[in-house]
Scaffold this motif. Structure first.
Motif, PDB file in Angstrom:
ATOM      1  N   LEU A  58       0.820  -1.211   0.000  1.00 25.77           N
ATOM      2  CA  LEU A  58       0.000   0.000   0.000  1.00 25.77           C
ATOM      3  C   LEU A  58       0.851   1.258   0.000  1.00 25.77           C
ATOM      4  O   LEU A  58       0.546   2.237  -0.688  1.00 25.77           O
ATOM      5  CB  LEU A  58      -0.943  -0.005   1.203  1.00 25.77           C
ATOM      6  N   LEU A  59       1.934   1.249   0.768  1.00 22.02           N
ATOM      7  CA  LEU A  59       2.816   2.416   0.806  1.00 22.02           C
ATOM      8  C   LEU A  59       3.465   2.666  -0.560  1.00 22.02           C
ATOM      9  O   LEU A  59       3.510   3.796  -1.052  1.00 22.02           O
ATOM     10  CB  LEU A  59       3.890   2.234   1.866  1.00 22.02           C
ATOM     11  N   GLY A  60       3.977   1.615  -1.174  1.00 18.75           N
ATOM     12  CA  GLY A  60       4.614   1.763  -2.469  1.00 18.75           C
ATOM     13  C   GLY A  60       3.658   2.263  -3.537  1.00 18.75           C
ATOM     14  O   GLY A  60       3.998   3.138  -4.355  1.00 18.75           O
ATOM     15  N   ALA A 155       0.383  12.384  -0.867  1.00 16.00           N
ATOM     16  CA  ALA A 155       1.568  12.365  -0.012  1.00 16.00           C
ATOM     17  C   ALA A 155       1.177  12.249   1.463  1.00 16.00           C
ATOM     18  O   ALA A 155       1.818  11.523   2.236  1.00 16.00           O
ATOM     19  CB  ALA A 155       2.396  13.634  -0.251  1.00 16.00           C
ATOM     20  N   ALA A 156       0.104  12.956   1.849  1.00 12.47           N
ATOM     21  CA  ALA A 156      -0.380  12.830   3.231  1.00 12.47           C
ATOM     22  C   ALA A 156      -0.879  11.415   3.511  1.00 12.47           C
ATOM     23  O   ALA A 156      -0.716  10.889   4.622  1.00 12.47           O
ATOM     24  CB  ALA A 156      -1.504  13.844   3.467  1.00 12.47           C
ATOM     25  N   LEU A 163       1.470   5.225   9.568  1.00 12.48           N
ATOM     26  CA  LEU A 163       1.241   5.393  11.002  1.00 12.48           C
ATOM     27  C   LEU A 163       0.065   4.574  11.529  1.00 12.48           C
ATOM     28  O   LEU A 163       0.053   4.223  12.714  1.00 12.48           O
ATOM     29  CB  LEU A 163       1.009   6.872  11.312  1.00 12.48           C
ATOM     30  N   THR A 164      -0.922   4.276  10.695  1.00 13.02           N
ATOM     31  CA  THR A 164      -2.174   3.734  11.236  1.00 13.02           C
ATOM     32  C   THR A 164      -2.560   2.346  10.748  1.00 13.02           C
ATOM     33  O   THR A 164      -3.296   1.645  11.435  1.00 13.02           O
ATOM     34  CB  THR A 164      -3.346   4.678  10.917  1.00 13.02           C
ATOM     35  N   VAL A 165      -2.103   1.932   9.578  1.00 11.69           N
ATOM     36  CA  VAL A 165      -2.529   0.622   9.060  1.00 11.69           C
ATOM     37  C   VAL A 165      -1.708  -0.469   9.737  1.00 11.69           C
ATOM     38  O   VAL A 165      -0.475  -0.424   9.713  1.00 11.69           O
ATOM     39  CB  VAL A 165      -2.354   0.562   7.520  1.00 11.69           C
TER      40      VAL A 165
END
Length: 378
Positions: A58-60, A155-156, A163-165
């Motif tokens: 997900l981040l990528g 970006a946010a 931080l949350t997932v």
């Protein structure tokens, strides 16, 4: 979609000077390009990402969203903007598919539809808040500024996901061969076709809300964001209803959503000349069409067997085939001179094959399967 007139005027000045309708129809290619990027990217990424930790994926994918959107905002020509919209769309299907799996696991047994709807609510809430605000921003500060704000939101989201997932492992047994095995199941193809055809009808209307509002209803351009808010509120409500209904009977929810969708399209086509008709039936179209989304996603998960990552991702390919098809066909009927109500009637026409395909898929999965020894099994 709400900025198509501004984009067409800026990037296609010759076509705009000659015929604004043609320029707007050509501008719809940007919508189709993004949709086709989703179609290509979703299965490709999902097949090779099924074994990886889901938060990492997900981040990528969100980083890729950010870069592609910045490139779209800075591209100097229409052709380059179209290309970067395609590139920016590649992570879309895999992102929402994997996020849906994460949410479904967190929600627990018996609440998969609600987990899928929770993730998709990000899209529907964006249509209530983000799309109208971005449309208003683009109308006042230029469409490129709107794209840069979208990139900042992406970006946010990178930070928020980190931080949350919670950390969730991938499927250690997944292989590209196993994931692609979903495509050997006729019910999977029929579910995908149902989503494509159904959402083609929706996007034929959604893609051209701006000219429908200004040219058919006769309202000023400043009202377009409010029309999009109305549609977005309907989508948010429909998404919640669809997730709840899918957990109580996927096929029943699917056919009921199609029926209500057809009725709302008829109402919109007959009353869009009046502000009350436009806003009332845009809301109804949003409710019915959005209820289809978690229903079809859950249906795919039901019929895909072990290929859950691929099934969750390719649903977004199917919906964006509908996006591309609806934007293209809607632009074609406008360019043919049939007027800005023509996409609404087109959406109604597309409901019939959507219902027929869904019924065929239901029939296939309801048949008894004959086992190897000749015994009939459920």
């Amino acid at each position: 979609m709400g900025l198509l007139p501004q984009i067409a005027q800026d990037l296609l000045p010759d076509a705009w000077a000659h015929a604004q309708d043609d320029a707007i129809a050509q501008g719809g290619v940007m919508i189709a390009a993004y949709a086709l990027g989703v179609v290509v990217g979703a299965p490709t990424i999902a097949v090779f990402a099924a074994r990886l930790p889901r938060r990492t994926i997900l981040l990528g994918l969100t980083v890729a969203f950010t870069i592609g959107t910045i490139a779209s905002a800075l591209a100097p020509t229409f052709a380059l903007v179209v290309m970067f919209r395609f590139i920016a769309a590649l992570p879309h299907g895999a992102y929402f598919g994997i996020a849906a799996l994460v949410a479904a696991r967190l929600m627990g047994p018996g609440k998969r539809g609600q987990g899928v709807a929770l993730v998709l609510s990000g899209l529907t809430i964006a249509n209530v808040v983000g799309v109208p605000l971005i449309t208003a921003l683009g109308q006042n500060a230029g469409w490129r500024a709107a794209y840069l704000v979208v990139a900042a939101i992406f970006a946010a989201a990178v930070v928020a996901i980190r931080l949350t997932v919670p950390i969730q492992p991938g499927d250690p047994e997944a292989t590209p061969r196993r994931e692609l095995g979903a495509f050997r199941r006729p019910a999977v193809w029929l579910a995908l076709l149902t989503g494509s055809i159904g959402f083609a009808g929706f996007f034929a209307v959604y893609s051209y809300v701006a000219p429908l509002t200004t040219e058919v209803t006769g309202l000023p351009a400043a009202i377009v964001p409010w029309a999009l808010v109305t549609l977005g509120v309907g989508m948010t409500v429909g998404n919640i209803i669809g997730g709840w209904a899918a957990d109580r009977g996927v096929l029943r929810a699917l056919f009921l959503s199609f029926g209500v969708f057809a009725l709302m399209l008829v109402g919109l086509a007959l009353t869009a000349q009046h502000p009350a008709g436009l806003f009332g039936f845009l809301f109804g179209v949003g409710v019915a069409a959005s209820a289809l989304s978690p229903t079809i996603q859950t249906r795919l998960m039901d019929v895909a067997g072990d290929s859950q990552t691929l099934a969750a991702a390719v649903n977004h390919s199917a919906l964006n085939i509908g996006n591309a098809l609806g934007a293209f066909l809607g632009g074609a009927v406008i360019a043919a001179g049939w007027g800005y109500l023509a996409p609404t009637w087109l959406g109604l026409v597309l409901c019939a094959p959507g219902i027929l395909i869904a019924a065929t898929g239901a029939w296939i999965t309801s048949r008894p399967v004959r086992g190897a020894a000749g015994a009939v099994t459920a």
